[in-house]
Write an enzyme that holds these catalytic residues in place. Structure first.
Site, PDB file in Angstrom:
ATOM      1  N   ARG A  25       5.727  37.973   0.285  1.00 51.73           N
ATOM      2  CA  ARG A  25       5.593  36.779   0.319  1.00 51.73           C
ATOM      3  C   ARG A  25       3.993  36.273   0.802  1.00 51.73           C
ATOM      4  O   ARG A  25       3.634  35.412   0.261  1.00 51.73           O
ATOM      5  CB  ARG A  25       6.716  35.943   0.864  1.00 51.73           C
ATOM      6  N   ARG A  74      -0.021  37.382  -9.896  1.00 54.33           N
ATOM      7  CA  ARG A  74       0.882  36.722  -9.061  1.00 54.33           C
ATOM      8  C   ARG A  74       2.193  37.041  -9.528  1.00 54.33           C
ATOM      9  O   ARG A  74       3.428  37.030  -8.957  1.00 54.33           O
ATOM     10  CB  ARG A  74       0.715  35.092  -9.021  1.00 54.33           C
ATOM     11  N   LYS A  99      14.466  43.494  -2.976  1.00 50.80           N
ATOM     12  CA  LYS A  99      15.644  42.871  -3.086  1.00 50.80           C
ATOM     13  C   LYS A  99      16.779  44.056  -3.393  1.00 50.80           C
ATOM     14  O   LYS A  99      17.873  44.011  -3.029  1.00 50.80           O
ATOM     15  CB  LYS A  99      15.724  41.725  -4.049  1.00 50.80           C
ATOM     16  N   ASN A 111      15.820  32.113  -4.521  1.00 53.92           N
ATOM     17  CA  ASN A 111      16.030  31.398  -3.038  1.00 53.92           C
ATOM     18  C   ASN A 111      15.375  30.148  -3.215  1.00 53.92           C
ATOM     19  O   ASN A 111      14.217  29.937  -2.947  1.00 53.92           O
ATOM     20  CB  ASN A 111      15.327  32.654  -2.116  1.00 53.92           C
ATOM     21  N   GLU A 165      11.482  28.421  -2.911  1.00 59.34           N
ATOM     22  CA  GLU A 165      10.839  27.684  -3.912  1.00 59.34           C
ATOM     23  C   GLU A 165      10.547  26.311  -3.496  1.00 59.34           C
ATOM     24  O   GLU A 165       9.137  25.878  -3.990  1.00 59.34           O
ATOM     25  CB  GLU A 165      11.749  27.873  -5.431  1.00 59.34           C
ATOM     26  N   THR A 223       7.784  34.511 -12.599  1.00 58.18           N
ATOM     27  CA  THR A 223       7.967  35.592 -11.824  1.00 58.18           C
ATOM     28  C   THR A 223       9.605  36.110 -11.875  1.00 58.18           C
ATOM     29  O   THR A 223       9.809  37.097 -11.620  1.00 58.18           O
ATOM     30  CB  THR A 223       7.736  35.179 -10.188  1.00 58.18           C
ATOM     31  N   GLU A 281      11.279  39.803 -12.381  1.00 55.06           N
ATOM     32  CA  GLU A 281      12.155  40.322 -11.301  1.00 55.06           C
ATOM     33  C   GLU A 281      13.513  40.753 -12.246  1.00 55.06           C
ATOM     34  O   GLU A 281      13.830  42.004 -12.110  1.00 55.06           O
ATOM     35  CB  GLU A 281      12.492  39.423 -10.402  1.00 55.06           C
TER      36      GLU A 281
HETATM   37  O1  PRE Z   1       9.962  35.107  -2.698  1.00 55.28           O
HETATM   38  C1  PRE Z   1      11.165  35.338  -3.293  1.00 55.28           C
HETATM   39  O2  PRE Z   1      12.153  35.648  -2.852  1.00 55.28           O
HETATM   40  C2  PRE Z   1      10.955  35.551  -4.769  1.00 55.28           C
HETATM   41  O3  PRE Z   1      11.757  35.896  -5.497  1.00 55.28           O
HETATM   42  C3  PRE Z   1       9.678  34.851  -5.310  1.00 55.28           C
HETATM   43  C4  PRE Z   1       9.915  33.552  -5.883  1.00 55.28           C
HETATM   44  C5  PRE Z   1       8.546  32.989  -6.290  1.00 55.28           C
HETATM   45  O4  PRE Z   1       8.101  33.270  -7.496  1.00 55.28           O
HETATM   46  O5  PRE Z   1       7.674  32.510  -5.659  1.00 55.28           O
HETATM   47  C6  PRE Z   1      10.833  33.652  -7.051  1.00 55.28           C
HETATM   48  C7  PRE Z   1      12.228  33.489  -7.028  1.00 55.28           C
HETATM   49  C8  PRE Z   1      12.775  33.089  -5.813  1.00 55.28           C
HETATM   50  O6  PRE Z   1      13.632  31.796  -6.057  1.00 55.28           O
HETATM   51  C9  PRE Z   1      11.880  32.354  -4.808  1.00 55.28           C
HETATM   52  C10 PRE Z   1      10.515  32.620  -4.931  1.00 55.28           C
END
Ligand code: PRE
Length: 264
Positions: free
Chosen positions: A20, A161, A172, A198, A202, A246, A250
């Site tokens: 992050r 990114r 995860k 999450n 976001e 993103t 995932e």
């Molecule tokens: O930081 C995370 O947990 C991510 O999965 C990355 C990310 C993002 O693209 O910034 C994507 C999904 C989540 O809801 C939160 C943030």
């Protein structure tokens, strides 16, 4: 000082806090590259194949520059790194540097969203962030090369990114394999999407990116005039493109995660 993430160190590369932190650094990179790009008009012609005549190539000027840049950077092993994904895999050459030793961090996968990233960039992101093309074509022709050079920087940062999603997903997965194995086996993409989401993170990103775009985009010399980038366009870029793509990375990465493992 916050150092760049070291992808030759497995535990660092899969530590969610580290990943992050890397995503936050990329917010700066993306915002600054966009600021550079939007000082020029859209220059639509540079995205049209044949729009600018290039000896020996049918590509658009932007694609031509991106492809040649990738060819050059492949020689210094840019695309050996697991966080880099080429837009033109066929252009890559053998590195002139000795290979680096990367530990097995990610599972073998073929997830590459660059086609979508480039399309969204040209069709949605640029038109909403750039000033309109001037009627005076002569003047804007002067900055075709400059605009395409900025595009290469923005696209490479966006791609990096968005594909960092693979590291997020792997991290995860390792935190809770049972839960993910179940979802992956039943091909429950919606369930995987919910499991990796999450909302708190976001919302924080969107808040922070607005502040960054406003801060980096304002210059005391320009203050009464206008900001260098439309902060709302940057927020919308994150909200509608970067974060959703993103998440696609995932989910698609996780869908391939069980191949050749004990869970298959
Ligand atoms: O930081 C995370 O947990 C991510 O999965 C990355 C990310 C993002 O693209 O910034 C994507 C999904 C989540 O809801 C939160 C943030």
């Amino acid at each position: 000082m916050d150092a760049a993430i070291d992808l030759t160190d497995r535990s660092q590369a899969l530590d969610l806090a580290n990943i992050r932190a890397q995503l936050i650094r990329l917010e700066d990179t993306i915002t600054f590259h966009l600021i550079e790009r939007v000082q020029f008009p859209l220059n639509q012609t540079i995205y049209v194949p044949g729009g600018v005549r290039i000896p020996g190539s049918d590509l658009s000027l932007m694609d031509y520059l991106l492809r040649e840049q990738e060819r050059l950077q492949s020689r210094v092993r840019r695309y050996d790194s697991p966080d880099e994904h080429p837009f033109f895999p066929d252009a890559l050459e053998e590195p002139i540097l000795e290979p680096l030793e990367y530990p097995e961090i990610l599972y073998a996968n073929n997830v590459n969203l660059n086609h979508t990233i480039k399309q969204r960039y040209i069709e949605e992101i640029l038109p909403s962030a750039c000033p309109n093309d001037r009627v005076d074509r002569g003047a804007s022709q002067e900055n075709y090369g400059s605009s395409a050079t900025c595009d290469v920087n923005v696209l490479q940062a966006l791609s990096r990114r968005i594909h960092f999603g693979k590291f997020v997903a792997e991290s995860k997965f390792q935190e809770n394999p049972e839960k993910f194995v179940q979802l992956i086996k039943t091909k429950d993409k919606k369930g995987i999407d919910e499991a990796i989401t999450n909302m708190k993170v976001e919302l924080k990103i969107l808040e922070r990116i607005k502040m960054k775009a406003e801060t980096y985009g304002s210059d005391p010399a320009l203050a009464e005039y206008r900001n260098k980038v439309d902060a709302d366009a940057v927020v919308s870029l994150y909200k509608n493109t970067i974060i959703p793509l993103t998440k696609v990375v995932e989910v698609e990465y996780l869908m391939q995660r069980l191949k050749g493992t004990q869970w298959e």
